[in-house]
Design a protein around this motif. Structure first.
Motif, PDB file in Angstrom:
ATOM      1  N   LEU A   8      -8.528  -3.546   2.887  1.00 42.86           N
ATOM      2  CA  LEU A   8      -8.034  -3.643   4.264  1.00 42.86           C
ATOM      3  C   LEU A   8      -8.411  -2.400   5.074  1.00 42.86           C
ATOM      4  N   GLU A   9      -8.289  -1.222   4.479  1.00 40.16           N
ATOM      5  CA  GLU A   9      -8.663   0.017   5.173  1.00 40.16           C
ATOM      6  C   GLU A   9     -10.152   0.018   5.521  1.00 40.16           C
ATOM      7  N   ALA A  10     -10.987  -0.354   4.547  1.00 43.62           N
ATOM      8  CA  ALA A  10     -12.423  -0.369   4.787  1.00 43.62           C
ATOM      9  C   ALA A  10     -12.797  -1.409   5.845  1.00 43.62           C
TER      10      ALA A  10
ATOM     11  N   ALA B  48      -2.322  -2.537   5.117  1.00 42.69           N
ATOM     12  CA  ALA B  48      -2.694  -1.649   4.013  1.00 42.69           C
ATOM     13  C   ALA B  48      -1.544  -0.715   3.656  1.00 42.69           C
ATOM     14  N   ARG B  49      -0.860  -0.174   4.664  1.00 39.14           N
ATOM     15  CA  ARG B  49       0.274   0.726   4.393  1.00 39.14           C
ATOM     16  C   ARG B  49       1.406  -0.010   3.688  1.00 39.14           C
TER      17      ARG B  49
ATOM     18  N   ASN C 258       5.859  -0.252  -3.894  1.00 38.56           N
ATOM     19  CA  ASN C 258       6.520  -1.453  -4.402  1.00 38.56           C
ATOM     20  C   ASN C 258       7.183  -2.258  -3.294  1.00 38.56           C
ATOM     21  N   ARG C 259       6.813  -1.974  -2.050  1.00 34.18           N
ATOM     22  CA  ARG C 259       7.398  -2.742  -0.956  1.00 34.18           C
ATOM     23  C   ARG C 259       6.908  -4.186  -0.983  1.00 34.18           C
ATOM     24  N   PRO C 260       7.659  -5.108  -0.365  1.00 36.69           N
ATOM     25  CA  PRO C 260       7.201  -6.508  -0.341  1.00 36.69           C
ATOM     26  C   PRO C 260       5.830  -6.621   0.315  1.00 36.69           C
ATOM     27  N   VAL C 261       4.985  -7.460  -0.249  1.00 35.30           N
ATOM     28  CA  VAL C 261       3.646  -7.668   0.303  1.00 35.30           C
ATOM     29  C   VAL C 261       3.768  -8.473   1.596  1.00 35.30           C
ATOM     30  N   PRO C 262       3.101  -8.036   2.666  1.00 34.99           N
ATOM     31  CA  PRO C 262       3.175  -8.788   3.929  1.00 34.99           C
ATOM     32  C   PRO C 262       2.731 -10.241   3.745  1.00 34.99           C
ATOM     33  N   GLU C 263       3.453 -11.133   4.336  1.00 33.34           N
ATOM     34  CA  GLU C 263       3.107 -12.546   4.277  1.00 33.34           C
ATOM     35  C   GLU C 263       2.222 -12.897   5.461  1.00 33.34           C
ATOM     36  N   VAL C 264       1.071 -13.461   5.195  1.00 36.20           N
ATOM     37  CA  VAL C 264       0.165 -13.916   6.253  1.00 36.20           C
ATOM     38  C   VAL C 264      -0.172 -15.369   5.995  1.00 36.20           C
ATOM     39  N   ASP C 265      -0.615 -16.053   7.042  1.00 37.28           N
ATOM     40  CA  ASP C 265      -0.952 -17.461   6.910  1.00 37.28           C
ATOM     41  C   ASP C 265      -2.150 -17.647   5.989  1.00 37.28           C
TER      42      ASP C 265
END
Length: 483
Positions: A188-190, A261-262, A267-274
């Motif tokens: 994601l950063e790249a 990316a942040r 261990n935070r929840p992974v962002p949910e995307v469509d």
């Protein structure tokens, strides 16, 4: 720049010693190797048997491997590293017990180095690749040995290797998805960096190649992460978003990509995307079977065996009684093309020469007692792993005195003699190794490395965007090496 006689290959000096940014997890291998090395060495120190530390060090150094692999794949990779280390060590110990002929031992070491190099490249075990294994087996070849002591020495190495396996797997208890999360964040950063170029400008092509490689690395990490889970599926959707940004950088939002990316790290929840149905990338490329990857690497085996053997013979001719440093230096040079091999040689020489100066400064402290010797080695272990990601020569500044001090576990030696032998062997190994690289053609090997190791299968690489294909990248970025 210099041209190699008879070729069109340019050998640059500019940039070879330039320092890069430290890897994101530089502290993990540095801490892991200290945790893996310290208990066995301190136990031997307490027992008054520090002379056996070479064998426990062989197993402990396996903790350097597989830090970027998901834990499901890491468990198997580390087990194979320990097994390979034990195999090479066993051959070396048997050879050392059967003959004291230095020329024969150099020949055995060169063959072992070639086998280790080819197997590590074919299985992509790295960093640090083959050189740690070659260092262990080559040092064992020139250590006095007898057949009756071999089982005990191998048992010590196996016990330390098992401990190194546990050290490598332990972080998974706290962050079971850590490696694939980092790989996804890197993709994601790249992709964000490439999106900022909008696909135009001088920096666009380089950013696209970097991003495509990062996306493929994330795909590979997720592919080998074990059974599917909600976290893995969420990470896969984010990797698809990174691929979409590669295909259409002008329409991507760099800030949103960086925000994801942040959130992915830790261990935070992974962002949910469509889920972008129908737009998913092709599956990660799966390596060919091992036997199919070994054949094309035959020129590499010949080059490694030839370079290591000649380096050892020349060192013997110059009066060096234990020429394994020349052999290891030659083994450490070989990269995906002659230009990179040349660069590694320059880095090796510079790092080793500075390293012997550091050894000269440390040796009065190390010679105050065995405890000081062990602590100095632990500090240098940490420094080597912490710095080598910036540039190989910088890590070598710590690797060189560490390797010299390890030889003193069996008894203190004259520092001047050690320094002289190391300098001579470094120069011999680098010069002879480079000569072997020029002598043995590399085109087929380079083509195999380029297509199998660096050929991302992404939206950007399948013709849906403009710019150079990611598989036009050359170089062996996985070959960080140590002693």
């Amino acid at each position: 720049m210099k041209l190699v006689p008879g070729t069109n290959t340019r050998l640059p000096l500019a940039g070879v010693l330039r320092l890069g940014r430290p890897p994101e997890i530089w502290f993990k291998p540095a801490l892991s190797v200290v945790v893996a090395v310290a208990p066995p060495n301190l136990a031997l120190l307490a027992l008054g048997r520090l002379d056996l530390a070479m064998y426990t060090m062989a197993g402990s150094l396996c903790a350097l491997y597989a830090h970027n692999r998901p834990y499901a794949a890491r468990a198997l990779a580390l087990a194979w590293v320990v097994f390979g280390m034990l195999g090479g060590l066993a051959v070396a110990l048997v050879a050392a017990s059967l003959t004291a002929d230095a020329a024969v031992l150099v020949t055995v070491g060169a063959v072992l180095a070639a086998v280790q190099k080819v197997l590590c490249d074919a299985t992509r075990i790295g960093p640090p690749g083959n050189v740690v294994l070659t260092f262990v087996s080559s040092a064992a070849l020139f250590t006095p040995q007898s057949l009756d002591r071999i089982p005990g020495h191998l048992a010590l190495a196996a016990a330390a290797g098992a401990w190194a396996w546990l050290v490598g797997m332990a972080p998974g208890l706290l962050r079971p998805h850590g490696p694939e999360r980092r790989a996804t964040a890197g993709a994601l950063e790249a992709a964000a960096v490439y999106a900022e170029t909008r696909g135009t400008g001088e920096d666009s092509a380089r950013a696209q190649v970097t991003a495509a490689a990062a996306v493929e690395a994330a795909r590979q990490s997720l592919h080998f992460a074990g059974r599917p889970s909600e976290t893995r599926r969420a990470l896969e959707r984010l990797v698809v978003r990174a691929e979409v940004a590669l295909a259409a950088p002008a329409d991507a939002d760099p800030g949103l990509l960086r925000g994801w990316a942040r959130q992915v790290r830790g261990n935070r929840p992974v962002p949910e995307v469509d889920d972008l149905a129908g737009l998913g990338a092709e599956p990660a490329s799966v390596p060919h079977p091992l036997w199919r990857r070994l054949g094309p690497l035959a020129p590499l085996a010949v080059r490694t065996a030839l370079g290591c053997a000649l380096a050892g013979y020349v060192s013997l001719a110059l009066g060096i009684g234990r020429p394994y440093w020349a052999l290891v230096t030659a083994a450490s040079l070989y990269q995906a093309n002659l230009t990179l091999t040349w660069g590694r040689g320059v880095q090796r020489v510079v790092g080793n020469l500075l390293g012997v100066l550091l050894f000269a400064a440390l040796v009065p402290l190390a010679h105050t007692g065995e405890a000081a010797l062990v602590l100095c080695c632990l500090a240098l272990n940490f420094g080597a792993e912490a710095l080598i990601g910036r540039n190989y020569w910088l890590g070598s500044v710590c690797v060189t005195p560490m390797a010299l001090l390890i030889t003193e576990f069996t008894g203190f030696r004259e520092p001047g003699l050690l320094i002289t032998e190391r300098v001579v062997d470094t120069l011999v190994g680098a010069l002879v190794g480079l000569a072997a690289a020029v002598a043995v053609p590399e085109r087929r090997w380079q083509r195999v490395v380029r297509t199998e190791r660096t050929g991302p299968r992404t939206l950007a690489a399948t013709g849906r965007s403009q710019g150079p294909r990611p598989d036009q990248r050359t170089g062996d970025t996985t070959e960080g090496v140590r002693p």
